[in-house]
Design a protein around this motif. Structure first.
Motif, short mmCIF file in Angstrom:
data_model
loop_
_atom_site.label_atom_id
_atom_site.label_comp_id
_atom_site.label_asym_id
_atom_site.label_seq_id
_atom_site.Cartn_x
_atom_site.Cartn_y
_atom_site.Cartn_z
N GLN A 108 4.08 -33.59 23.21
CA GLN A 108 2.83 -32.81 22.43
C GLN A 108 3.65 -31.86 21.84
O GLN A 108 3.21 -31.31 20.48
N GLU A 109 4.56 -31.24 22.27
CA GLU A 109 5.15 -29.73 21.85
C GLU A 109 6.59 -29.68 22.19
O GLU A 109 7.00 -29.08 23.34
N PRO A 110 7.53 -30.57 21.43
CA PRO A 110 8.81 -30.68 21.74
C PRO A 110 9.55 -29.31 21.57
O PRO A 110 9.16 -28.46 21.02
N THR A 111 10.59 -29.10 22.79
CA THR A 111 11.14 -27.86 22.46
C THR A 111 12.75 -28.22 21.89
O THR A 111 13.43 -27.00 21.65
N SER A 112 13.04 -29.30 21.56
CA SER A 112 14.19 -29.45 20.66
C SER A 112 14.13 -29.27 19.08
O SER A 112 13.02 -29.88 18.71
N ALA A 113 14.90 -28.80 18.52
CA ALA A 113 14.62 -28.45 16.93
C ALA A 113 14.40 -29.86 16.41
O ALA A 113 13.48 -30.16 15.43
N VAL A 114 15.16 -31.06 16.65
CA VAL A 114 14.97 -32.28 15.83
C VAL A 114 13.57 -32.72 16.12
O VAL A 114 12.85 -33.27 15.22
N MET A 115 13.29 -32.99 17.51
CA MET A 115 12.02 -33.70 17.90
C MET A 115 10.82 -32.72 17.63
O MET A 115 9.78 -33.40 17.16
N SER A 116 10.97 -31.50 17.61
CA SER A 116 9.92 -30.69 16.92
C SER A 116 9.54 -31.27 15.48
O SER A 116 8.43 -31.06 15.18
N GLY A 117 10.53 -31.08 14.69
CA GLY A 117 10.41 -31.85 13.32
C GLY A 117 9.83 -32.87 13.36
O GLY A 117 8.93 -33.27 12.26
N VAL A 118 10.28 -33.91 14.12
CA VAL A 118 9.70 -35.47 14.16
C VAL A 118 8.30 -35.44 14.37
O VAL A 118 7.72 -36.30 13.67
N ILE A 119 7.98 -34.87 15.45
CA ILE A 119 6.58 -34.76 15.99
C ILE A 119 5.80 -34.07 14.87
O ILE A 119 4.40 -34.46 14.93
N ALA A 120 5.99 -32.85 14.47
CA ALA A 120 5.26 -32.30 13.50
C ALA A 120 5.12 -32.84 12.31
O ALA A 120 3.93 -33.06 12.09
N GLY A 121 5.92 -33.83 12.00
CA GLY A 121 5.65 -34.83 10.80
C GLY A 121 4.91 -35.88 10.76
O GLY A 121 4.10 -36.56 10.10
N SER A 122 4.88 -36.27 12.26
CA SER A 122 4.13 -37.64 12.74
C SER A 122 3.59 -37.37 14.16
O SER A 122 4.22 -38.17 15.15
N PRO A 123 2.63 -36.62 14.21
CA PRO A 123 2.18 -36.60 15.74
C PRO A 123 1.63 -37.56 16.43
O PRO A 123 1.33 -38.79 15.63
N LEU A 124 2.07 -37.96 17.60
CA LEU A 124 1.72 -38.82 18.62
C LEU A 124 -0.20 -39.05 18.76
O LEU A 124 -0.54 -37.83 19.28
N SER A 125 -0.87 -39.71 18.73
CA SER A 125 -1.97 -40.06 19.37
C SER A 125 -2.13 -39.96 20.67
O SER A 125 -0.92 -40.14 21.50
N ASP A 126 -2.98 -39.63 21.64
CA ASP A 126 -3.09 -39.45 22.84
C ASP A 126 -2.87 -40.68 23.75
O ASP A 126 -2.02 -40.79 24.60
N GLU A 127 -3.36 -41.87 22.93
CA GLU A 127 -3.29 -43.19 23.83
C GLU A 127 -1.63 -43.56 23.46
O GLU A 127 -1.14 -43.97 24.52
N ASP A 128 -1.04 -43.29 22.58
CA ASP A 128 0.28 -43.65 22.22
C ASP A 128 1.36 -42.92 23.14
O ASP A 128 2.32 -43.50 23.72
N ARG A 129 0.91 -41.51 23.14
CA ARG A 129 1.82 -40.77 24.00
C ARG A 129 1.68 -41.14 25.54
O ARG A 129 2.50 -41.51 26.04
N ALA A 130 0.38 -41.67 26.09
CA ALA A 130 0.31 -42.00 27.48
C ALA A 130 1.10 -43.48 27.58
O ALA A 130 1.86 -43.62 28.46
N GLU A 131 1.05 -44.50 26.47
CA GLU A 131 1.78 -45.44 26.62
C GLU A 131 3.38 -45.51 26.91
O GLU A 131 4.04 -45.92 27.41
N ILE A 132 3.61 -44.32 26.07
CA ILE A 132 5.22 -44.14 26.03
C ILE A 132 5.57 -43.45 27.21
O ILE A 132 6.64 -44.00 27.69
N VAL A 133 4.71 -42.61 27.67
CA VAL A 133 5.24 -42.04 29.01
C VAL A 133 5.04 -42.98 30.02
O VAL A 133 6.23 -42.99 30.79
N LYS A 134 4.32 -43.90 30.19
CA LYS A 134 4.22 -45.04 31.17
C LYS A 134 5.25 -45.99 30.91
O LYS A 134 5.88 -46.40 31.85
N PHE A 135 5.83 -46.36 29.69
CA PHE A 135 6.79 -46.96 29.52
C PHE A 135 8.14 -46.51 29.99
O PHE A 135 8.83 -46.98 30.70
N LEU A 136 8.40 -45.08 29.73
CA LEU A 136 9.65 -44.48 30.00
C LEU A 136 9.88 -44.22 31.77
O LEU A 136 10.78 -44.09 32.08
#
Length: 142
Positions: A108-136
């Motif tokens: 939701q709010e990355p603390t790394s510089a690269v990922m904060s730029g990536v997520i800011a440019g293309s935020p994940l939906s709640d559903e996608d984020r939940a699926e990614i967390v489950k997969f990882l």
């Protein structure tokens, strides 16, 4: 003198006509070859896209759709991806120690510089984020 002019004119017309016929046929052949090559390339691209689509397991499709695999792989699940970012096989377990928050919060709010730029440019939906967390999470158990 008239005979020479007539012979020249006939020779010119034959040469011009013959050249026209030859080069117009060569042009048609070249267009035909180009069309065949383009069609072949389109088929090859389609086959490659199908192969790429089928090479990602269904449960990792959400990561592919959100371009995570452009930079990251998940080797514990047999998911190939980019090498720019780290392999995410242990991200679920390691994220809190590295970034001080759980994976869901990090996405939701990355603390790394690269990922904060990536997520800011293309935020994940709640559903996608939940699926990614489950997969990882599953990947970290492998």
């Amino acid at each position: 003198m008239k005979t020479n002019g007539v012979i020249f004119l006939i020779a010119f017309l034959l040469a011009f006509g013959g050249g026209y016929l030859y080069f117009s046929q060569a042009g048609k052949d070249q267009k035909q070859q180009t069309t065949q090559q383009n069609t072949s390339t389109e088929v090859d691209k389609g086959e490659v896209e199908k192969e790429e689509a089928t090479s990602v397991p269904a449960e990792a499709e959400v990561m592919s759709n959100n371009s995570c695999l452009s930079c990251h792989a998940v080797s514990s699940m047999g998911v190939e991806g980019g090498t720019t970012g780290p392999d995410l096989s242990n991200a679920f377990k390691d994220i809190e120690g590295k970034h001080g928050k759980d994976l869901d919060s990090f996405l939701q709010e990355p603390t790394s510089a690269v990922m904060s730029g990536v997520i800011a440019g293309s935020p994940l939906s709640d559903e996608d984020r939940a699926e990614i967390v489950k997969f990882l999470e599953k990947a970290s158990e492998q």
